[in-house]
Design a protein around this motif. Structure first.
Motif, short mmCIF file in Angstrom:
data_model
loop_
_atom_site.label_atom_id
_atom_site.label_comp_id
_atom_site.label_asym_id
_atom_site.label_seq_id
_atom_site.Cartn_x
_atom_site.Cartn_y
_atom_site.Cartn_z
N VAL A 1 0.67 -0.93 -0.07
CA VAL A 1 0.46 0.37 0.14
C VAL A 1 0.87 1.41 -0.32
O VAL A 1 0.95 1.89 -0.50
N ALA A 2 2.26 1.49 0.84
CA ALA A 2 2.81 3.05 0.49
C ALA A 2 3.43 2.77 0.03
O ALA A 2 3.58 3.80 -1.18
N GLU A 3 3.80 1.58 -1.45
CA GLU A 3 4.33 1.68 -2.72
C GLU A 3 3.60 2.38 -3.78
O GLU A 3 3.82 3.14 -4.35
N HIS A 4 2.15 1.71 -3.48
CA HIS A 4 0.84 1.98 -3.80
C HIS A 4 0.51 3.65 -3.55
O HIS A 4 0.38 4.65 -5.47
N ILE A 5 0.86 4.36 -2.94
CA ILE A 5 0.70 6.13 -2.18
C ILE A 5 2.15 6.53 -2.63
O ILE A 5 1.61 8.15 -3.53
N ARG A 6 3.05 5.90 -2.77
CA ARG A 6 4.16 6.74 -3.37
C ARG A 6 4.43 6.93 -4.82
O ARG A 6 4.34 8.40 -5.76
N ARG A 7 4.03 5.67 -5.83
CA ARG A 7 3.53 5.93 -6.98
C ARG A 7 2.27 6.79 -7.45
O ARG A 7 2.49 7.45 -8.54
N PHE A 8 1.50 7.21 -6.33
CA PHE A 8 0.23 8.14 -6.77
C PHE A 8 1.03 9.19 -6.81
O PHE A 8 0.62 10.19 -7.44
N GLU A 9 1.53 9.60 -5.54
CA GLU A 9 2.12 11.10 -5.22
C GLU A 9 2.82 11.00 -7.14
O GLU A 9 3.02 12.23 -7.01
N GLU A 10 3.99 10.02 -6.82
CA GLU A 10 5.03 10.41 -7.95
C GLU A 10 3.73 10.71 -9.48
O GLU A 10 4.79 11.53 -10.18
N THR A 11 3.48 10.30 -9.82
CA THR A 11 2.60 10.68 -11.02
C THR A 11 1.61 11.63 -11.28
O THR A 11 0.65 11.28 -12.05
N GLY A 12 1.31 11.93 -9.61
CA GLY A 12 0.33 13.37 -9.66
C GLY A 12 -1.01 12.55 -9.42
O GLY A 12 -1.89 13.50 -10.17
N GLY A 13 -0.98 11.88 -8.73
CA GLY A 13 -3.20 10.95 -8.55
C GLY A 13 -2.56 10.60 -10.52
O GLY A 13 -4.61 9.72 -10.49
N ARG A 14 -2.31 10.33 -11.12
CA ARG A 14 -3.18 9.19 -12.14
C ARG A 14 -2.91 8.16 -11.75
O ARG A 14 -2.29 7.64 -11.72
#
Length: 145
Positions: free
Chosen positions: A12-25
């Motif tokens: 889940v933490a990895e998913h949050i990181r990816r969400f933030e890095e892509t601007g929520g894409r």
């Protein structure tokens, strides 16, 4: 601004990181949001990533906990304090969370299973009824890129 603690679950933490890095894409074929609740014991802000559906202007999430026999911590937190923060894409807003009523749940459960078919299997794995939660928008502050 108070510190926000991301989910202790590594995936889940990895998913949050990816969400933030892509601007929520969103991921292909999946709508994701970030939900921040206040810890019912600690009082600290806790953030998780969830798949969502839409019901008019409301966001809908399922407290599946991947089919575990206990509710996820974020769900227990919002039962104690239904005031939450939601981030969808680059938009962040405050919302009030509530469990779907018995009359609302069948239609909203179908909506969530159509958004993520795995939910049907999760429900089969557990004896608890997986709660469906409505996130009702209170105010919005769009962060423009």
């Amino acid at each position: 601004m108070p510190e926000v603690h991301d989910s202790p679950n590594a995936w889940v933490a990895e998913h949050i990181r990816r969400f933030e890095e892509t601007g929520g894409r969103p991921r292909p074929g999946v709508n994701d949001l970030l939900l921040t609740t206040r810890g019912r014991k600690s009082g600290e802000l806790r953030r998780t990533a969830l798949v969502y559906g839409r019901d008019g202007d409301r966001y809908v999430v399922a407290a599946s906990n991947r089919g575990a026999d206990r509710h996820p911590a974020w769900y227990l937190n919002l039962l104690a304090d239904p005031n939450v923060t939601v981030q969808v894409g680059k938009d962040t807003f405050t919302a009030r969370a509530r469990r779907a009523t018995a009359a609302e749940r069948p239609r909203l459960w179908r909506l969530m299973v159509s958004a993520m078919p795995e939910y049907a299997a999760y429900q089969e794995q557990t004896s608890r009824e997986i709660p469906v939660v409505l996130l009702e928008h209170l105010s919005m502050s769009a962060e423009l890129a």
